[in-house]
Design a protein around this motif. Sequence first.
Motif, PDB file in Angstrom:
ATOM      1  N   TRP A  50     108.498  20.956 -36.244  1.00 18.11           N
ATOM      2  CA  TRP A  50     107.048  21.026 -36.358  1.00 18.11           C
ATOM      3  C   TRP A  50     106.602  22.477 -36.217  1.00 18.11           C
ATOM      4  O   TRP A  50     107.313  23.306 -35.646  1.00 18.11           O
ATOM      5  CB  TRP A  50     106.361  20.109 -35.340  1.00 18.11           C
ATOM      6  CG  TRP A  50     106.472  20.515 -33.899  1.00 18.11           C
ATOM      7  CD1 TRP A  50     105.569  21.203 -33.150  1.00 18.11           C
ATOM      8  CD2 TRP A  50     107.574  20.242 -33.010  1.00 18.11           C
ATOM      9  NE1 TRP A  50     106.018  21.362 -31.874  1.00 18.11           N
ATOM     10  CE2 TRP A  50     107.245  20.785 -31.744  1.00 18.11           C
ATOM     11  CE3 TRP A  50     108.802  19.587 -33.145  1.00 18.11           C
ATOM     12  CZ2 TRP A  50     108.093  20.697 -30.647  1.00 18.11           C
ATOM     13  CZ3 TRP A  50     109.652  19.496 -32.055  1.00 18.11           C
ATOM     14  CH2 TRP A  50     109.283  20.055 -30.826  1.00 18.11           C
ATOM     15  N   SER A  51     105.419  22.780 -36.753  1.00 17.45           N
ATOM     16  CA  SER A  51     104.958  24.161 -36.780  1.00 17.45           C
ATOM     17  C   SER A  51     103.442  24.205 -36.639  1.00 17.45           C
ATOM     18  O   SER A  51     102.737  23.231 -36.938  1.00 17.45           O
ATOM     19  CB  SER A  51     105.378  24.835 -38.091  1.00 17.45           C
ATOM     20  OG  SER A  51     104.891  26.163 -38.153  1.00 17.45           O
ATOM     21  N   ASP A  56     101.702  26.249 -38.424  1.00 14.15           N
ATOM     22  CA  ASP A  56     101.186  26.578 -39.756  1.00 14.15           C
ATOM     23  C   ASP A  56     101.171  25.323 -40.627  1.00 14.15           C
ATOM     24  O   ASP A  56     101.930  24.388 -40.410  1.00 14.15           O
ATOM     25  CB  ASP A  56     102.040  27.660 -40.414  1.00 14.15           C
ATOM     26  CG  ASP A  56     101.673  29.043 -39.913  1.00 14.15           C
ATOM     27  OD1 ASP A  56     102.130  30.020 -40.522  1.00 14.15           O
ATOM     28  OD2 ASP A  56     100.928  29.142 -38.903  1.00 14.15           O
ATOM     29  N   LEU A  73     104.152  23.680 -44.681  1.00 13.47           N
ATOM     30  CA  LEU A  73     105.491  24.283 -44.725  1.00 13.47           C
ATOM     31  C   LEU A  73     106.505  23.329 -45.336  1.00 13.47           C
ATOM     32  O   LEU A  73     107.512  23.762 -45.896  1.00 13.47           O
ATOM     33  CB  LEU A  73     105.938  24.684 -43.316  1.00 13.47           C
ATOM     34  CG  LEU A  73     105.155  25.816 -42.657  1.00 13.47           C
ATOM     35  CD1 LEU A  73     105.765  26.163 -41.315  1.00 13.47           C
ATOM     36  CD2 LEU A  73     105.120  27.053 -43.552  1.00 13.47           C
ATOM     37  N   TRP A  74     106.276  22.030 -45.201  1.00 15.25           N
ATOM     38  CA  TRP A  74     107.204  21.036 -45.744  1.00 15.25           C
ATOM     39  C   TRP A  74     106.408  19.992 -46.512  1.00 15.25           C
ATOM     40  O   TRP A  74     105.388  19.491 -46.044  1.00 15.25           O
ATOM     41  CB  TRP A  74     107.988  20.339 -44.626  1.00 15.25           C
ATOM     42  CG  TRP A  74     108.802  21.278 -43.811  1.00 15.25           C
ATOM     43  CD1 TRP A  74     109.946  21.904 -44.188  1.00 15.25           C
ATOM     44  CD2 TRP A  74     108.541  21.711 -42.466  1.00 15.25           C
ATOM     45  NE1 TRP A  74     110.403  22.701 -43.173  1.00 15.25           N
ATOM     46  CE2 TRP A  74     109.560  22.603 -42.095  1.00 15.25           C
ATOM     47  CE3 TRP A  74     107.546  21.424 -41.536  1.00 15.25           C
ATOM     48  CZ2 TRP A  74     109.627  23.200 -40.843  1.00 15.25           C
ATOM     49  CZ3 TRP A  74     107.594  22.019 -40.299  1.00 15.25           C
ATOM     50  CH2 TRP A  74     108.622  22.896 -39.966  1.00 15.25           C
ATOM     51  N   ALA A 104     110.012  27.361 -44.006  1.00 16.48           N
ATOM     52  CA  ALA A 104     109.423  27.614 -42.695  1.00 16.48           C
ATOM     53  C   ALA A 104     109.766  29.001 -42.183  1.00 16.48           C
ATOM     54  O   ALA A 104     108.929  29.674 -41.547  1.00 16.48           O
ATOM     55  CB  ALA A 104     109.891  26.558 -41.706  1.00 16.48           C
ATOM     56  N   GLY A 124     106.471  30.729 -42.698  1.00 19.91           N
ATOM     57  CA  GLY A 124     105.872  30.304 -41.447  1.00 19.91           C
ATOM     58  C   GLY A 124     105.903  31.365 -40.369  1.00 19.91           C
ATOM     59  O   GLY A 124     106.229  32.535 -40.608  1.00 19.91           O
ATOM     60  N   SER A 145     102.104  20.867 -39.654  1.00 19.93           N
ATOM     61  CA  SER A 145     103.297  20.611 -40.471  1.00 19.93           C
ATOM     62  C   SER A 145     104.375  20.027 -39.575  1.00 19.93           C
ATOM     63  O   SER A 145     104.591  20.509 -38.458  1.00 19.93           O
ATOM     64  CB  SER A 145     103.812  21.897 -41.127  1.00 19.93           C
ATOM     65  OG  SER A 145     102.829  22.474 -41.956  1.00 19.93           O
ATOM     66  N   SER A 146     105.047  19.003 -40.078  1.00 19.24           N
ATOM     67  CA  SER A 146     106.149  18.415 -39.324  1.00 19.24           C
ATOM     68  C   SER A 146     107.157  17.810 -40.280  1.00 19.24           C
ATOM     69  O   SER A 146     106.824  17.433 -41.409  1.00 19.24           O
ATOM     70  CB  SER A 146     105.644  17.343 -38.342  1.00 19.24           C
ATOM     71  OG  SER A 146     105.059  16.272 -39.041  1.00 19.24           O
ATOM     72  N   THR A 196     107.200  27.940 -34.747  1.00 21.20           N
ATOM     73  CA  THR A 196     107.890  26.816 -35.382  1.00 21.20           C
ATOM     74  C   THR A 196     108.926  26.314 -34.394  1.00 21.20           C
ATOM     75  O   THR A 196     109.714  27.110 -33.866  1.00 21.20           O
ATOM     76  CB  THR A 196     108.564  27.230 -36.698  1.00 21.20           C
ATOM     77  OG1 THR A 196     107.562  27.654 -37.623  1.00 21.20           O
ATOM     78  CG2 THR A 196     109.349  26.074 -37.299  1.00 21.20           C
TER      79      THR A 196
END
Length: 464
Positions: free
Chosen positions: A44-45, A47, A50-51, A75, A79, A123-124, A212
Motif C-alpha cells: 500500500w502507498s 500516492d 500506482l497499481w 511504485a 511513487g 493505492s493498494s 510505500t
Amino acid sequence: MAATAAARLQAGTRQAPALWQMRWLLLVLVAVAEAEQQVPLVLWSSDRDLWGPAANTHEGHITSDMQLSTYLDPALELGPRNVLLFLQDKLSIEDFTAYGGVFGNKQDSAFSNLENALDLAPSSLVLPAVDWYAVSTLTTYLQEKLGASPLHVDLATLRELRLNASLPALLLIRLPYTASSGLMAPREVLTGNDEVIGQVLSTLKSEDVPYTAALTAVRPSRVARDVAMVTGGLGRQLLQKQTVSAVVHPPVSYNDTAPRILFWAQNFSVAYGNHWEDLTSLTFGVQDLNLTGSFWNDSVARLSLTYEQLFGTTVTFRFILANRFYPVSARHWFTMERLEIHSNGSVTYFNASQVTGPSIYSFHCEYVSCLGKNGDLLVPRVRPSLWQMTLQHFQIQAFNVTGEQFSYASDCAGFFSPGIWMGLLTSLFMLFIFTYGLHMILSLKTMDRFDDHKGPTISLTQIV
C-alpha cells in the motif's frame, strides 16, 4: 540427539543403511517443502494510481519473481522514495482467514491496523501467493532500485529519524511469528505485530512523510494448498474472501477445417531490454486472439501470435515446427525449428531444437526459456539479445491433434532424475552391506569335535 546417533553407530554396521535412508528421506522432504512455499505480500502507498487491476486474477496463481518486479517497478519509479518493508518470519494467507475477524466481526481481528491502512490507502495491492524465491530476493531488489542500503529500525529509532521525501530510504522492520506451542499464541503475536505496524504508520503520518509499505514473510506459517489471487485496491475484501475452485484456461487452438495446433502455458512472459510483460491473460482464454499468419500442413506448422501495443509497437511471435520421418525409429518426430519475434521490421531468432518428440504426442516442459536458470531451451542466434522469453509449464502439439485436448505428453525431463539416482545408489549401497553380512554369516564354521573330560585330551593342530 547426538548421543543417540553415536549409540546407533556403535551398535553395528546393520544400523548404517537405515540411518542413511532416513537422512536421504529428510533431504527429499525438505526439498519438496521448499518448492511449495508461497507467502502473501501486501502493498500500500500514500500516492494514488500506482497499481491497476492485475492481469492474473485467476484462482491458484502464484506470482513469480518476474511478475513481482512488474508490480513493484511503477511504485518505485513513480511513487514515494521512502519504502517500508515489514518482514515476518512466518505468515500464510490462512492466518488472515483464521485471525482476521472475517464475516464482519472486526472487533476480533488481529489485523485491525493493517485493514485500516488498506482501507485508507489511495493505492493498494494484495498478492496472496508469491513464490518464496521472489520474496527471498525482495530486499536486494528494493536496494538496487532505490540505490539505498536497507536500514534495520525499530520504533525508537524511527522516531529519531528525519526522512526526506526527495531522498530514497529503505526501512526494514522485522516482525516475529511464534507458533502455538510457544509462550504466546499466534493470535497474540499477530496482534502485537499489527500494533507495531500501526505505530510505525502513525509516526510517518504525524511527520507527513509519503511512503510505500510492504508486508510479507520469509516462509509460510503453514502449507497452503488452495490460495486465491485478488489484486487491485481490494485488500479488505481479500481478508474476507473464501477460496473457490481453480480456473484453468483453455489452450490456444489454431483451426482451419479442424483443430491443427494447440499451445498452452501456465505463464507466458517476455522481456525487451529487461522490461518484462506477462502475456498469459492476453493469450489464453481470449476469443479475439490474433492468429494471422498461422499455417499448417502434414510436414510444417506455424503458430503466429500478434499483440498490439506491446512495448509500444506491434509484436508477433511465431512458433515454427517441422514433422519428419526417421527410418531408424520407424516413426515421425516433430521438432520446433525456431521461434521468431517480429517487431519494428526486424526479426529475432531463437533456436528451439530441444523441443522435440514423437508426432503422435504433445511436448511438455516445466520451463522453456532463454534464461540459464530455467534450462536454456531457447537459444538466441545473436548474443546478447534484447528479447527474452519464459514459458512455464509449456505444452504444444502441432500434428495428430484430435479435438481440443492434448495427446499424451513427451516430457523434457529425463527418466533418471537426481532423486531416482539417489534412490538407486542408496539401494545398491544397502544391498552391498546386506550381501557382505550374509556372506560373512554363511562363512562361519563351528567345531565338530568337543573335549570329553573322561577321555584323552583333544589336540587341535589346525582349525580350518
